[in-house]
Design a protein around this motif. Structure first.
Motif, PDB file in Angstrom:
ATOM      1  N   ALA A  56      69.899  54.132  73.946  1.00 32.35           N
ATOM      2  CA  ALA A  56      69.156  53.908  75.093  1.00 32.35           C
ATOM      3  C   ALA A  56      69.034  52.853  74.780  1.00 32.35           C
ATOM      4  N   ILE A  57      68.763  51.541  76.384  1.00 29.32           N
ATOM      5  CA  ILE A  57      69.214  50.252  76.849  1.00 29.32           C
ATOM      6  C   ILE A  57      67.777  50.224  76.248  1.00 29.32           C
ATOM      7  N   GLU A  58      67.584  49.213  76.061  1.00 26.11           N
ATOM      8  CA  GLU A  58      66.082  48.677  75.353  1.00 26.11           C
ATOM      9  C   GLU A  58      66.190  47.871  76.571  1.00 26.11           C
ATOM     10  N   GLY A  60      63.746  46.068  79.919  1.00 32.11           N
ATOM     11  CA  GLY A  60      64.136  44.892  79.652  1.00 32.11           C
ATOM     12  C   GLY A  60      65.208  44.109  79.716  1.00 32.11           C
ATOM     13  N   ALA A  61      66.053  44.986  79.400  1.00 32.76           N
ATOM     14  CA  ALA A  61      67.484  44.426  78.960  1.00 32.76           C
ATOM     15  C   ALA A  61      68.363  44.482  80.498  1.00 32.76           C
ATOM     16  N   ALA A  62      69.562  43.723  80.756  1.00 32.44           N
ATOM     17  CA  ALA A  62      69.714  43.684  82.092  1.00 32.44           C
ATOM     18  C   ALA A  62      70.871  43.936  81.843  1.00 32.44           C
ATOM     19  N   PHE A  63      71.840  45.110  82.428  1.00 27.08           N
ATOM     20  CA  PHE A  63      73.323  45.714  82.604  1.00 27.08           C
ATOM     21  C   PHE A  63      73.818  46.147  83.614  1.00 27.08           C
ATOM     22  N   CYS A  64      74.574  46.312  83.536  1.00 29.41           N
ATOM     23  CA  CYS A  64      75.586  47.412  85.122  1.00 29.41           C
ATOM     24  C   CYS A  64      76.961  47.090  84.342  1.00 29.41           C
ATOM     25  N   LEU A  65      77.382  48.600  85.128  1.00 28.28           N
ATOM     26  CA  LEU A  65      78.924  49.224  84.641  1.00 28.28           C
ATOM     27  C   LEU A  65      79.956  48.403  85.452  1.00 28.28           C
ATOM     28  N   ALA A  66      80.984  48.036  84.840  1.00 23.44           N
ATOM     29  CA  ALA A  66      81.761  46.838  85.877  1.00 23.44           C
ATOM     30  C   ALA A  66      82.902  47.720  85.234  1.00 23.44           C
ATOM     31  N   PHE A  67      83.638  47.428  86.245  1.00 27.21           N
ATOM     32  CA  PHE A  67      85.055  48.216  86.398  1.00 27.21           C
ATOM     33  C   PHE A  67      86.551  47.731  86.242  1.00 27.21           C
ATOM     34  N   LEU A  68      86.873  47.627  84.722  1.00 26.21           N
ATOM     35  CA  LEU A  68      87.458  46.115  84.764  1.00 26.21           C
ATOM     36  C   LEU A  68      88.891  45.501  85.180  1.00 26.21           C
ATOM     37  N   GLY A  69      89.522  46.492  85.237  1.00 26.50           N
ATOM     38  CA  GLY A  69      90.172  46.565  86.597  1.00 26.50           C
ATOM     39  C   GLY A  69      90.378  45.710  88.226  1.00 26.50           C
ATOM     40  N   ASN A  70      88.994  46.537  88.289  1.00 23.71           N
ATOM     41  CA  ASN A  70      88.825  45.579  89.969  1.00 23.71           C
ATOM     42  C   ASN A  70      88.056  43.940  89.091  1.00 23.71           C
ATOM     43  N   PHE A  71      87.650  44.020  88.384  1.00 25.69           N
ATOM     44  CA  PHE A  71      86.678  43.170  87.697  1.00 25.69           C
ATOM     45  C   PHE A  71      87.779  41.660  87.307  1.00 25.69           C
ATOM     46  N   ARG A  72      89.246  42.195  86.626  1.00 21.44           N
ATOM     47  CA  ARG A  72      90.385  41.080  86.657  1.00 21.44           C
ATOM     48  C   ARG A  72      90.718  41.077  87.971  1.00 21.44           C
ATOM     49  N   GLN A  73      90.752  41.691  89.039  1.00 20.50           N
ATOM     50  CA  GLN A  73      91.189  41.259  90.381  1.00 20.50           C
ATOM     51  C   GLN A  73      90.290  39.926  90.590  1.00 20.50           C
ATOM     52  N   LEU A  74      89.078  40.327  90.882  1.00 24.13           N
ATOM     53  CA  LEU A  74      88.396  39.055  90.980  1.00 24.13           C
ATOM     54  C   LEU A  74      88.562  38.377  90.452  1.00 24.13           C
TER      55      LEU A  74
END
Length: 182
Positions: A56-58, A60-74
């Motif tokens: 489980a995620i702790e 209060g821990a901040a998180f998000c899903l990253a779509f790496l191909g599109n992140f690289r485009q950014l």
């Protein structure tokens, strides 16, 4: 406990209720099973049992899903170090469904810079495709990052996640398929 698999042959019509449930079966598999049931056929059913360790995620821990191909485009679009700091700040604070409700003045205070500098970074990131404006709201583009799973969101947040999708005319690959929760 080690893996244990039980194999049984059952009439296909006995699995009809599993076709309606969220069983993880693909639509093609569900159609094939429905066809076998309609024809009065039998299927082999395998059930695997194994011990899992819950993760489980702790709290209060901040998180998000990253779509790496599109992140690289950014990143390849010339995103600066200062803009990436703004990205990290926004990702830590965005709401489920990618809605952004932040004060640029408060951000400027946290960064120790002017509101105009934050505004400039927001405009640049919007131009690069990180932000999406729709229906008077500001979202993080859900083809790059997403906060939360659509299957666990209420209808309004799922709509936000869908509204936040922008492929920028094909520059970003489509990443999310929003499903209606019945």
């Amino acid at each position: 406990m080690t893996f244990q698999t039980r194999v049984e042959t059952v009439p296909a019509d006995e699995v009809r209720n599993e076709l309606d449930a969220e069983s993880g079966l693909t639509d093609d598999a569900k159609q094939a099973l429905a066809g076998a049931a309609a024809a009065g056929g039998v299927i082999e059913k395998r059930t695997t049992y194994r011990e899992t360790s819950p993760v489980a995620i702790e709290k209060g821990a901040a998180f998000c899903l990253a779509f790496l191909g599109n992140f690289r485009q950014l990143l390849d679009a010339g995103t600066t170090t200062h803009e990436m700091k703004v990205v990290a700040y926004v990702l830590e604070r965005m709401e489920y469904g990618n809605l952004v409700s932040l004060s640029q003045t408060a951000m400027a205070n946290d960064f120790g810079c002017s509101r105009q500098a934050i505004s400039k970074h927001f405009k640049s990131l919007e131009k690069r495709g990180f932000f999406v404006r729709k229906d008077g709201h500001l979202f993080v583009n859900s083809t790059i990052f997403a906060k939360g799973l659509a299957t666990r969101m209420d209808k309004e947040r799922r709509q936000h996640l869908t509204a936040a999708q922008d492929t920028r005319g094909g520059r970003f690959a489509p990443t999310l398929k929003a499903k209606d929760k019945r």
